[in-house]
Design a protein around this motif. Structure first.
Motif, mmCIF file in Angstrom:
data_model
loop_
_atom_site.group_PDB
_atom_site.id
_atom_site.type_symbol
_atom_site.label_atom_id
_atom_site.label_comp_id
_atom_site.label_asym_id
_atom_site.label_seq_id
_atom_site.Cartn_x
_atom_site.Cartn_y
_atom_site.Cartn_z
ATOM 1 N N LEU A 149 0.826 -1.209 0.000
ATOM 2 C CA LEU A 149 0.000 0.000 0.000
ATOM 3 C C LEU A 149 0.859 1.257 0.000
ATOM 4 O O LEU A 149 0.579 2.226 -0.731
ATOM 5 N N VAL A 150 1.917 1.246 0.805
ATOM 6 C CA VAL A 150 2.822 2.392 0.838
ATOM 7 C C VAL A 150 3.511 2.560 -0.507
ATOM 8 O O VAL A 150 3.691 3.688 -1.008
ATOM 9 N N TYR A 151 3.879 1.448 -1.140
ATOM 10 C CA TYR A 151 4.540 1.506 -2.444
ATOM 11 C C TYR A 151 3.597 2.060 -3.514
ATOM 12 O O TYR A 151 4.018 2.839 -4.384
ATOM 13 N N GLU A 152 2.328 1.682 -3.460
ATOM 14 C CA GLU A 152 1.373 2.170 -4.460
ATOM 15 C C GLU A 152 1.161 3.683 -4.355
ATOM 16 O O GLU A 152 0.938 4.347 -5.379
ATOM 17 N N LYS A 153 1.231 4.237 -3.155
ATOM 18 C CA LYS A 153 0.955 5.664 -2.970
ATOM 19 C C LYS A 153 2.199 6.526 -3.023
ATOM 20 O O LYS A 153 2.083 7.759 -3.058
#
Length: 439
Positions: A316-320
């Protein structure tokens, strides 16, 4: 199997619920309070295999939920679900085997769908090298196991069953000790044992979010399950070899914990933490005590929930932010406080904070390991302290600090994403209450 032929975009929804229904069906039928194995044709189910089978269904359902939005965009959900379903079936067949030859076949068969997940849905071109590392390490380690199985079949003259193995060459001679070591060597690599763990960070970094979740939550547990079965089948192992292997894994756990502190890649940090947790689990099994045996099972269950959930949050952190670097991903607490709460809960679960199954498992493992050799308290103390350090380091590095310009400010967690996070955290807390019945 009927879901394979569905063309609807919501077929992932039915697949995930089918795994959860299978979990509920396994709960009353496979578990035995007297710990008496249930024999179904060529399969055997006891309290070890039943809890790991239910874990496989639970994690597979969360895998499909975590990849649903990505797969709907790329229109590849049917291929992905077929791969996940085949992999889950193979893993379940490993857990319920009573024939050692069939366990070896399905143990090796799990490589193929995992490699497909890495090569097709991986992120970077380095996934080819990661897949090569994964295959070479596992196949080379499994060759001595196959040779030992053929040797045992020649001596016994019949099929090798896990429930009844009393082999004449497993005595105190050095040749028998060597055969015993090579018998568990394949499971040590899949665990992974320190010094044979280099494939794990590479496979985790290049795998998609579902691949990382199943690698951490299920494939590492194949090595732990095989090791437990070998210990139950051959209880009279050589204590000198056991002390050496325990020392190697505890020292490796301390070293990999120090590596975690200096990591800037989120997925590598979580992957290296698995080596330390599985090293403690291995040491508990090798102690030869009932506390160590059940503590290792609890460690496998607790680690499956914590590491799988952390890999999902790191995705999730990587996607944002479009980066896995801890230097680039900062200040999420100012944008999405609910993400910070989720990260805190799973990081506390990873470090074994109360009340969690990880804490209960660590207490059981520490008691069993210290009963083997008292001076093991030094690496155990360092491992417990460093686990707290790198877990808090992961939390503070991503949630605090100045907000990075790479982060998408107009973003909040959706209800499905929150559901996935809390379906990782809640079972690890409830199992503490139910541990008296399950473990």
């Amino acid at each position: 199997m009927l879901i394979f032929y569905m063309k609807s975009k919501i077929s992932w929804y039915f697949m995930s619920w089918s795994f959860l229904v299978m979990f509920l069906m396994l709960l009353p039928s496979f578990y035995s309070l007297q710990d008496i194995p249930h024999i179904y044709l060529e399969f055997s189910v006891d309290s070890f295999s039943s809890i790991l089978t239910m874990l496989s269904c639970w994690i597979s359902s969360l895998m499909i939920l975590s990849s649903s939005m990505i797969l709907n965009k790329n229109m590849e959900y049917m291929k992905f679900m077929k791969t996940v379903n085949i992999l889950n079936s193979i893993i379940i067949l490993v857990f319920i085997q009573k024939n050692l030859f069939m366990l070896y076949i399905f143990f090796e068969s799990s490589l193929i769908p995992t490699l497909i997940l890495i090569l097709i849905w991986g992120y970077q071109p380095e996934r080819l090298q990661a897949g090569m590392y994964f295959i070479i390490y596992t196949v080379v380690g499994a060759l001595p196991l196959l040779i030992n199985l053929l040797f045992m079949y020649k001596i016994n003259g019949h099929s090798i069953f896990l429930l009844d193995m009393n082999l004449p060459f497993f005595n105190n001679s050095w040749m028998s000790n060597l055969c015993w070591f090579f018998l568990i060597f394949a499971f040590l690599i899949k665990l992974p044992m320190f010094s044979a763990h280099l494939w794990l960070p590479k496979a985790h970094v290049e795998a998609p979010v579902a691949g990382s979740m199943i690698l951490a939550a299920l494939l590492l547990k194949l090595g732990g399950y095989g090791l437990i079965r070998m210990m139950l089948a051959f209880p009279n192992f050589n204590s000198d070899i056991a002390i050496f292997l325990i020392s190697l894994n505890l020292l490796g756990g301390v070293m990999t914990s120090m590596i975690c502190i200096r990591q800037i890649d989120m997925k590598k940090l979580i992957a290296y933490s698995s080596v330390g947790h599985m090293g403690m689990m291995f040491s508990g099994v090798m102690s030869g005590t009932s506390w160590g045996l059940w503590g290792s099972v609890m460690m496998m269950i607790g680690h499956a929930f914590s590491s799988s959930g952390l890999f999902y949050l790191s995705n999730l952190v990587y996607e944002k932010s479009n980066s896995r670097s801890l230097m680039m991903c900062k200040g999420f607490i100012s944008i999405t406080p609910i993400l910070s709460l989720s990260m805190f809960l799973l990081c506390s679960l990873n470090m074994g904070a109360p009340p969690s199954l990880n804490l209960l498992s660590e207490i059981s493992l520490i008691i069993s390991i210290l009963s083997t050799y008292f001076w093991f308290f030094i690496p155990l103390s360092l491992m417990s302290f460093l686990a707290s350090v790198y877990s808090l380091f992961l939390y503070t590095s991503t949630q605090h600090g100045k907000i990075s310009s790479f982060i998408n400010f107009c973003w909040s967690m959706k209800s499905l994403q929150l559901l996935i996070v809390y379906l990782h955290w809640i079972p690890s807390q409830l199992l503490v209450v139910l541990s008296n019945n399950f473990f």
